[in-house]
Design an enzyme around this catalytic site. Sequence first.
Site, mmCIF file in Angstrom:
data_model
loop_
_atom_site.group_PDB
_atom_site.id
_atom_site.type_symbol
_atom_site.label_atom_id
_atom_site.label_comp_id
_atom_site.label_asym_id
_atom_site.label_seq_id
_atom_site.Cartn_x
_atom_site.Cartn_y
_atom_site.Cartn_z
ATOM 1 N N LYS A 1 -7.212 2.309 -4.437
ATOM 2 C CA LYS A 1 -8.079 2.119 -3.267
ATOM 3 C C LYS A 1 -9.002 3.321 -3.100
ATOM 4 O O LYS A 1 -8.552 4.447 -2.924
ATOM 5 C CB LYS A 1 -7.232 1.924 -2.010
ATOM 6 C CG LYS A 1 -8.088 1.650 -0.779
ATOM 7 C CD LYS A 1 -7.277 1.055 0.341
ATOM 8 C CE LYS A 1 -8.156 0.801 1.558
ATOM 9 N NZ LYS A 1 -7.398 0.179 2.648
ATOM 10 N N CYS B 1 -7.027 8.145 2.177
ATOM 11 C CA CYS B 1 -6.899 8.230 3.633
ATOM 12 C C CYS B 1 -7.485 9.538 4.123
ATOM 13 O O CYS B 1 -7.061 10.611 3.708
ATOM 14 C CB CYS B 1 -5.445 8.134 4.073
ATOM 15 S SG CYS B 1 -5.322 8.263 5.864
ATOM 16 N N GLY C 1 -14.202 -3.754 4.606
ATOM 17 C CA GLY C 1 -15.033 -2.884 5.424
ATOM 18 C C GLY C 1 -15.855 -3.729 6.371
ATOM 19 O O GLY C 1 -16.868 -4.315 5.984
ATOM 20 N N ASN D 1 0.852 -1.183 0.000
ATOM 21 C CA ASN D 1 0.000 0.000 0.000
ATOM 22 C C ASN D 1 0.894 1.242 0.000
ATOM 23 O O ASN D 1 1.815 1.363 0.802
ATOM 24 C CB ASN D 1 -0.890 -0.051 1.252
ATOM 25 C CG ASN D 1 -1.904 1.077 1.308
ATOM 26 O OD1 ASN D 1 -1.579 2.188 1.722
ATOM 27 N ND2 ASN D 1 -3.128 0.790 0.909
HETATM 28 C C1 FMN Z 1 -5.660 1.530 12.306
HETATM 29 C C2 FMN Z 1 -5.952 1.547 10.825
HETATM 30 C C3 FMN Z 1 -4.953 1.927 9.928
HETATM 31 C C4 FMN Z 1 -5.200 1.955 8.566
HETATM 32 N N1 FMN Z 1 -4.189 2.310 7.713
HETATM 33 C C5 FMN Z 1 -4.401 2.290 6.365
HETATM 34 C C6 FMN Z 1 -3.340 2.566 5.449
HETATM 35 O O1 FMN Z 1 -2.193 2.781 5.832
HETATM 36 N N2 FMN Z 1 -3.623 2.562 4.115
HETATM 37 C C7 FMN Z 1 -4.877 2.275 3.648
HETATM 38 O O2 FMN Z 1 -5.087 2.279 2.443
HETATM 39 N N3 FMN Z 1 -5.887 1.972 4.493
HETATM 40 C C8 FMN Z 1 -5.683 1.978 5.839
HETATM 41 N N4 FMN Z 1 -6.713 1.647 6.693
HETATM 42 C C9 FMN Z 1 -8.039 1.300 6.149
HETATM 43 C C10 FMN Z 1 -8.228 -0.210 6.068
HETATM 44 O O3 FMN Z 1 -7.281 -0.799 5.207
HETATM 45 C C11 FMN Z 1 -9.636 -0.578 5.586
HETATM 46 O O4 FMN Z 1 -9.829 -0.046 4.292
HETATM 47 C C12 FMN Z 1 -10.730 -0.034 6.484
HETATM 48 O O5 FMN Z 1 -10.334 -0.075 7.834
HETATM 49 C C13 FMN Z 1 -12.046 -0.801 6.336
HETATM 50 O O6 FMN Z 1 -11.904 -2.163 6.708
HETATM 51 P P1 FMN Z 1 -12.278 -2.741 8.180
HETATM 52 O O7 FMN Z 1 -13.630 -2.204 8.525
HETATM 53 O O8 FMN Z 1 -12.228 -4.203 8.043
HETATM 54 O O9 FMN Z 1 -11.234 -2.192 9.114
HETATM 55 C C14 FMN Z 1 -6.482 1.610 8.073
HETATM 56 C C15 FMN Z 1 -7.478 1.209 8.980
HETATM 57 C C16 FMN Z 1 -7.222 1.151 10.339
HETATM 58 C C17 FMN Z 1 -8.306 0.710 11.268
#
Ligand code: FMN
Lengths: 268, 311
Positions: B175, B140, B253, B109
């Site tokens: 993304k 982000c 998600g 990523n």
């Molecule tokens: C603590 C945290 C850090 C994250 N860091 C990134 C990141 O560095 N790059 C990115 O594209 N998404 C990042 N995300 C988003 C996740 O990859 C994902 O798209 C989002 O959390 C939805 O999935 P979930 O509900 O299963 O957590 C982050 C999410 C969390 C909770």
Amino acid sequence: MSKKKTCMTVIENRAIAEGIYSMVLVCPEGESFGAVRPGQFVGVCCRDGSRILPRPISICDFDAEGKLLRLVYRCAGKGTAEFAGWEAGSEAQILGILGNGYDLSALVGKKVLLIGGGIGAPPLLGLAKSLKQADEAAGAGKVTAVLGYRTNDLFLAEEFRRAAEVIIATDDGSAGVHGNVIDAIRELSPEFDVICACGPMPMLRGVKALAEEKGVKAWISLEERMACGVGVCLGCVTKTAHKDEHSNVNNTRICTEGPVFDAEEVLL
Amino acid sequence: MTQSQMTEKNRPDMSVEIAGVRFQNPVMTASGTFGSGIEYSEFVDLNRLGAVVTKGVSNIPWEGNATPRVSETWGGMLNAIGLQNPGIDIFVERDLKFLEPYDTKVIVNVCGKSEQDYLDVVERLSDEKRVDMLEINVSCPNVKEGAIAFGVHADSLFRITEKIKKVAKQPVIMKLTPNVTSIPELARAAEAGGADALSLINTITGMKIDVERRCFVLANRTGGLSGPAIHPVAVRMVYEAAHSVKIPVIGMGGIATAEDALEMILAGASGVAVGAMNFSDPMTTIRVIEGIEAYMERHQVSKITDLIGVL
Ligand SMILES: Cc1cc2nc3c(=O)[nH]c(=O)nc-3n(C[C@H](O)[C@H](O)[C@H](O)COP(=O)(O)O)c2cc1C
Ligand SMILES: Cc1cc2nc3c(=O)[nH]c(=O)nc-3n(C[C@H](O)[C@H](O)[C@H](O)COP(=O)(O)OP(=O)(O)OC[C@H]3O[C@@H](n4cnc5c(N)ncnc54)[C@H](O)[C@@H]3O)c2cc1C
Ligand code: FES
């Protein structure tokens, strides 16, 4: 796979003071965590699925085989209120053992001052016990515990007395020195050549200043909101004096590189 | 029949292909919730995962936001990490090297504040054999400059995708953010820019207030919401994206269970990623993989590809 979420059994869970509980957990038959260090913590998972994050709780005490853990916690919100209702015999999902803990080899044989403010005291109890044992084996060393409370609800103080000399400070003056732990240290001047402290941030700042003034090392245990507890989310960082090896910036993970830090290395 | 009694032969075929890359199963880790796998490798056998998707990495080290950075919410959590990362040099030397021996795909990523930041990282990774795909985080919500700005307007998303595609040697996943009015419009813009695949959703911008102290819980005030609470929104958006483009879609998600993952797959996702629920249980990915297998047996589905986008 050396780590996992362990399904432990609650063997005791009772109030030891107003809003403060002591819970003892045991590993499943044939399992153990092995060597536990005082100052390490676990993630306690809520049974209510709407609360997805494990609650970081310090290990207050443990047995030599690492099969038994004792946690002492304050009812601070929804998760800990849920824990208070857990009955003996029920199951608890525990993530851990987490964090670095105190390095006993840097403390054995020395005059150690433990400083615990409120709910910061529990992890120091395990440390006091471990040090007492190690000091006895080494034939040197002395442990003094300075415990700060709001009122004379002096939870764990009696247990500390079995492992250390104890100094009490209370905010309302109802027991021991009237004032905070730093006031008590100034008033009673216990001898020490190293400090271990756990408690609220203002207290830790006071401890760091005291250590600088006396020219001694202070090992302090920090707290921050955590998500993973294992070092992946970078939620729990604290600013550092030097560039951190893992993060490559002046930030370090409390859950992994900590929660115990050399006070000189972290910016409070 | 239990799992162990099953022979390799009648085991359901879990493999999927996304932009020419073959994954042993569709279950991945969501970026930022699994580091580079180093820490969770003590809990999870990484060889069982479809892919490890690493934490966003930029050209130089980033310090991230002030703390508190995370807060629990009902059925989910808010985060405002601010993309703290050690920078691409350490990432390549330490994290990619760590992943070298594992039998899983590696998706890196990539984040940046300017177009050039992204291009620097993409170019730097172009000769790294261990990198199977790139996932470009233009979504982000937690950094002030760059990042999301590229992901909310169709024309800027199109432009940055096109530029990245010119330098990238690995297939590129764009993304997408859920913080937009029209997912199909953004999905089509990324496809038109040459994206090889899409992933969604990133977190939904939220806010939490401490009423006792009358202050914001997160230092950043706002944070990205993730976890089970956002799952239905994510399923809807995955469905919309998958139905507006021809390129494959990776869904994420709020996935906590195999059923959650299957919803995404039926809605059109070729791959799925587990994010915040890793924090709740580091074994979530494995439970999801085993649950999908059990579902396929129960429904006598021999290939998972037969389930993708049936709705
Ligand atoms: C603590 C945290 C850090 C994250 N860091 C990134 C990141 O560095 N790059 C990115 O594209 N998404 C990042 N995300 C988003 C996740 O990859 C994902 O798209 C989002 O959390 C939805 O999935 P979930 O509900 O299963 O957590 C982050 C999410 C969390 C909770
Ligand atoms: C390393 C470490 C060790 C700890 N050891 C102990 C201990 O031994 N005994 C004890 O009583 N408490 C301890 N705490 C504090 C304890 O984690 C919180 O009181 C607890 O998480 C509150 O959860 P809740 O659901 O009751 O509160 P809520 O306010 O409902 O929790 C909401 C969210 O905020 C988090 N949170 C709330 N307060 C804190 C806090 N002070 N620190 C970190 N996260 C917080 C919760 O984990 C949860 O994710 C420790 C914290 C850390 C970081
Ligand atoms: S709580 Fe996730 S890195 Fe410390």
